[in-house]
Motif scaffolding. Sequence first.
Motif, PDB file in Angstrom:
ATOM      1  N   GLN A  96       6.007 -21.642  -2.266  1.00 57.86           N
ATOM      2  CA  GLN A  96       6.852 -20.474  -2.001  1.00 57.86           C
ATOM      3  C   GLN A  96       6.532 -19.337  -2.965  1.00 57.86           C
ATOM      4  OE1 GLN A  96      10.888 -21.832  -2.180  1.00 57.86           O
ATOM      5  NE2 GLN A  96      10.806 -22.826  -0.183  1.00 57.86           N
ATOM      6  N   GLN A  97       6.206 -19.713  -4.215  1.00 58.20           N
ATOM      7  CA  GLN A  97       5.884 -18.701  -5.219  1.00 58.20           C
ATOM      8  C   GLN A  97       4.606 -17.953  -4.822  1.00 58.20           C
ATOM      9  OE1 GLN A  97       5.089 -20.188  -9.176  1.00 58.20           O
ATOM     10  NE2 GLN A  97       6.438 -18.677 -10.082  1.00 58.20           N
ATOM     11  N   ARG A  98       3.599 -18.714  -4.368  1.00 49.55           N
ATOM     12  CA  ARG A  98       2.348 -18.071  -3.929  1.00 49.55           C
ATOM     13  C   ARG A  98       2.602 -17.174  -2.722  1.00 49.55           C
ATOM     14  NH1 ARG A  98       0.239 -23.131  -5.307  1.00 49.55           N
ATOM     15  NH2 ARG A  98       0.405 -23.895  -3.160  1.00 49.55           N
ATOM     16  N   GLN A  99       3.388 -17.705  -1.779  1.00 49.10           N
ATOM     17  CA  GLN A  99       3.710 -16.905  -0.594  1.00 49.10           C
ATOM     18  C   GLN A  99       4.471 -15.639  -0.990  1.00 49.10           C
ATOM     19  OE1 GLN A  99       5.821 -19.733   1.839  1.00 49.10           O
ATOM     20  NE2 GLN A  99       3.954 -20.420   2.878  1.00 49.10           N
ATOM     21  N   ARG A 100       5.359 -15.803  -1.977  1.00 50.38           N
ATOM     22  CA  ARG A 100       6.130 -14.643  -2.437  1.00 50.38           C
ATOM     23  C   ARG A 100       5.202 -13.580  -3.019  1.00 50.38           C
ATOM     24  NH1 ARG A 100       8.663 -13.618  -7.250  1.00 50.38           N
ATOM     25  NH2 ARG A 100       8.310 -15.737  -8.014  1.00 50.38           N
ATOM     26  N   GLY A 101       4.169 -14.042  -3.738  1.00 49.82           N
ATOM     27  CA  GLY A 101       3.192 -13.101  -4.283  1.00 49.82           C
ATOM     28  C   GLY A 101       2.499 -12.311  -3.197  1.00 49.82           C
ATOM     29  N   VAL A 102       2.071 -13.012  -2.148  1.00 53.25           N
ATOM     30  CA  VAL A 102       1.392 -12.338  -1.029  1.00 53.25           C
ATOM     31  C   VAL A 102       2.355 -11.368  -0.347  1.00 53.25           C
ATOM     32  CG1 VAL A 102       0.276 -12.672   1.211  1.00 53.25           C
ATOM     33  CG2 VAL A 102      -0.229 -14.231  -0.672  1.00 53.25           C
ATOM     34  N   MET A 103       3.597 -11.840  -0.107  1.00 55.46           N
ATOM     35  CA  MET A 103       4.585 -10.984   0.555  1.00 55.46           C
ATOM     36  C   MET A 103       4.916  -9.752  -0.293  1.00 55.46           C
ATOM     37  SD  MET A 103       5.194 -12.243   3.457  1.00 55.46           S
ATOM     38  CE  MET A 103       3.788 -13.290   3.722  1.00 55.46           C
ATOM     39  N   ASP A 104       5.088  -9.977  -1.601  1.00 55.09           N
ATOM     40  CA  ASP A 104       5.377  -8.847  -2.500  1.00 55.09           C
ATOM     41  C   ASP A 104       4.258  -7.821  -2.434  1.00 55.09           C
ATOM     42  OD1 ASP A 104       7.749  -9.890  -3.300  1.00 55.09           O
ATOM     43  OD2 ASP A 104       7.073 -10.585  -5.267  1.00 55.09           O
ATOM     44  N   CYS A 105       3.026  -8.308  -2.476  1.00 56.31           N
ATOM     45  CA  CYS A 105       1.890  -7.386  -2.477  1.00 56.31           C
ATOM     46  C   CYS A 105       1.732  -6.688  -1.130  1.00 56.31           C
ATOM     47  CB  CYS A 105       0.607  -8.131  -2.860  1.00 56.31           C
ATOM     48  SG  CYS A 105       0.545  -8.520  -4.627  1.00 56.31           S
ATOM     49  N   LEU A 106       1.995  -7.413  -0.045  1.00 57.92           N
ATOM     50  CA  LEU A 106       1.950  -6.763   1.272  1.00 57.92           C
ATOM     51  C   LEU A 106       2.994  -5.656   1.353  1.00 57.92           C
ATOM     52  CD1 LEU A 106       1.385  -9.713   3.786  1.00 57.92           C
ATOM     53  CD2 LEU A 106      -0.034  -7.670   3.577  1.00 57.92           C
ATOM     54  N   ARG A 107       4.188  -5.951   0.821  1.00 59.07           N
ATOM     55  CA  ARG A 107       5.257  -4.945   0.850  1.00 59.07           C
ATOM     56  C   ARG A 107       4.882  -3.714   0.039  1.00 59.07           C
ATOM     57  NH1 ARG A 107       9.200  -9.350   1.079  1.00 59.07           N
ATOM     58  NH2 ARG A 107       9.099  -9.636  -1.158  1.00 59.07           N
ATOM     59  N   ARG A 108       4.108  -3.934  -1.028  1.00 51.39           N
ATOM     60  CA  ARG A 108       3.777  -2.821  -1.926  1.00 51.39           C
ATOM     61  C   ARG A 108       2.648  -1.933  -1.406  1.00 51.39           C
ATOM     62  NH1 ARG A 108       4.127  -5.627  -7.935  1.00 51.39           N
ATOM     63  NH2 ARG A 108       6.165  -6.570  -7.615  1.00 51.39           N
ATOM     64  N   LEU A 109       1.959  -2.381  -0.382  1.00 57.21           N
ATOM     65  CA  LEU A 109       0.909  -1.524   0.185  1.00 57.21           C
ATOM     66  C   LEU A 109       1.557  -0.229   0.678  1.00 57.21           C
ATOM     67  CD1 LEU A 109      -1.322  -4.014   2.231  1.00 57.21           C
ATOM     68  CD2 LEU A 109      -1.886  -2.890   0.082  1.00 57.21           C
ATOM     69  N   ARG A 110       1.085   0.888   0.178  1.00 51.80           N
ATOM     70  CA  ARG A 110       1.741   2.171   0.510  1.00 51.80           C
ATOM     71  C   ARG A 110       1.545   2.546   1.969  1.00 51.80           C
ATOM     72  NH1 ARG A 110      -0.477   4.049  -4.582  1.00 51.80           N
ATOM     73  NH2 ARG A 110       1.128   3.959  -6.207  1.00 51.80           N
ATOM     74  N   ASN A 111       0.411   2.128   2.536  1.00 48.58           N
ATOM     75  CA  ASN A 111       0.100   2.499   3.914  1.00 48.58           C
ATOM     76  C   ASN A 111       0.632   1.413   4.860  1.00 48.58           C
ATOM     77  OD1 ASN A 111      -1.192   2.825   6.421  1.00 48.58           O
ATOM     78  ND2 ASN A 111      -2.884   3.923   5.464  1.00 48.58           N
ATOM     79  N   PRO A 112       1.673   1.734   5.662  1.00 46.84           N
ATOM     80  CA  PRO A 112       2.262   0.709   6.535  1.00 46.84           C
ATOM     81  C   PRO A 112       1.279   0.180   7.574  1.00 46.84           C
ATOM     82  CG  PRO A 112       3.176   2.886   7.025  1.00 46.84           C
ATOM     83  CD  PRO A 112       2.354   3.032   5.779  1.00 46.84           C
ATOM     84  N   LEU A 113       0.321   1.022   7.994  1.00 44.11           N
ATOM     85  CA  LEU A 113      -0.653   0.568   8.990  1.00 44.11           C
ATOM     86  C   LEU A 113      -1.680  -0.381   8.374  1.00 44.11           C
ATOM     87  CD1 LEU A 113      -1.075   3.906  10.959  1.00 44.11           C
ATOM     88  CD2 LEU A 113       0.015   1.812  11.773  1.00 44.11           C
ATOM     89  N   GLN A 114      -1.987  -0.178   7.083  1.00 42.14           N
ATOM     90  CA  GLN A 114      -2.828  -1.146   6.374  1.00 42.14           C
ATOM     91  C   GLN A 114      -2.116  -2.496   6.320  1.00 42.14           C
ATOM     92  OE1 GLN A 114      -4.075  -0.134   2.375  1.00 42.14           O
ATOM     93  NE2 GLN A 114      -5.153   1.709   3.040  1.00 42.14           N
ATOM     94  N   ARG A 115      -0.843  -2.458   5.962  1.00 42.97           N
ATOM     95  CA  ARG A 115      -0.043  -3.685   5.853  1.00 42.97           C
ATOM     96  C   ARG A 115       0.007  -4.412   7.199  1.00 42.97           C
ATOM     97  NH1 ARG A 115       4.012  -1.406   3.731  1.00 42.97           N
ATOM     98  NH2 ARG A 115       5.183  -1.006   5.614  1.00 42.97           N
ATOM     99  N   GLU A 116       0.272  -3.664   8.244  1.00 42.83           N
ATOM    100  CA  GLU A 116       0.384  -4.253   9.575  1.00 42.83           C
ATOM    101  C   GLU A 116      -0.956  -4.835  10.029  1.00 42.83           C
ATOM    102  OE1 GLU A 116       2.816  -2.571  13.139  1.00 42.83           O
ATOM    103  OE2 GLU A 116       0.829  -1.677  13.239  1.00 42.83           O
ATOM    104  N   SER A 117      -2.052  -4.085   9.804  1.00 44.36           N
ATOM    105  CA  SER A 117      -3.380  -4.557  10.200  1.00 44.36           C
ATOM    106  C   SER A 117      -3.716  -5.862   9.502  1.00 44.36           C
ATOM    107  CB  SER A 117      -4.457  -3.512   9.857  1.00 44.36           C
ATOM    108  OG  SER A 117      -4.194  -2.285  10.476  1.00 44.36           O
ATOM    109  N   LEU A 118      -3.467  -5.893   8.188  1.00 47.06           N
ATOM    110  CA  LEU A 118      -3.778  -7.098   7.404  1.00 47.06           C
ATOM    111  C   LEU A 118      -2.987  -8.301   7.898  1.00 47.06           C
ATOM    112  CD1 LEU A 118      -3.990  -6.230   3.599  1.00 47.06           C
ATOM    113  CD2 LEU A 118      -5.678  -7.428   4.984  1.00 47.06           C
ATOM    114  N   MET A 119      -1.706  -8.096   8.166  1.00 48.95           N
ATOM    115  CA  MET A 119      -0.871  -9.202   8.575  1.00 48.95           C
ATOM    116  C   MET A 119      -1.321  -9.764   9.921  1.00 48.95           C
ATOM    117  SD  MET A 119       3.212  -9.515   8.734  1.00 48.95           S
ATOM    118  CE  MET A 119       3.301  -8.663  10.271  1.00 48.95           C
ATOM    119  N   LEU A 120      -1.600  -8.882  10.860  1.00 46.65           N
ATOM    120  CA  LEU A 120      -2.001  -9.335  12.192  1.00 46.65           C
ATOM    121  C   LEU A 120      -3.375 -10.005  12.161  1.00 46.65           C
ATOM    122  CD1 LEU A 120      -0.773  -6.255  14.237  1.00 46.65           C
ATOM    123  CD2 LEU A 120       0.257  -8.530  14.200  1.00 46.65           C
TER     124      LEU A 120
END
Length: 206
Positions: free
Chosen positions: A131-155
Amino acid sequence: SGASMQTHPDPAELLTAMRSGDTRALDSLYRTWSAKVRLFARLQLAPSGLDADTLADEITVDVFHDIWRHPERFDGRVAFNTWLFTLARNKAIDRLRQLQRRHAWEDSTGMDGTDHPADTLNEPPAQLAQQQRQRGVMDCLRRLRNPLQRESLMLWAMEDMPLADIARLQGSPENTVKTRLHHGRLNLRACLERWLQSEGNPHAAD
């Protein structure tokens, strides 16, 4: 292949069954896809500063309620997950606009929303580490300033969605999506390395 069909039912077949009111087909679709929709919605909403967990739950319910009411809207012209995440994306955007308007009104009238702190669960150590590792990934995804970068990476990373489908969902050329993925991965890696160091883990992000 029969076993794999039982594990991962074909969404198109489930939607066909739902047209004749088969609630078991809805249950099966929900079990297979709801966690992914919830995560997708949560990451869409996380940077807003709103209660992303609660809103993501509401959006997930809305998405599957709409699918139950209108299963015929999936026509098979795009992959099911592209169609599903487009539906979730539109609902997240609508909910965000609606809440931003409401919060602006609450701010102007001095009314506050209710804050619900997250429950702390007792988990086994291995689960906590994961969960801690996942939290790190989630935290960093949330911190990406560009929402389309975040969305692209997740998909791309979490859903294995092809580049063409991400481009269709975002209404952008494939080369633009490639650029978003490239910069998003660089930004995510840098953030994860900082996060791992702050957690006392000497290993760099893979």
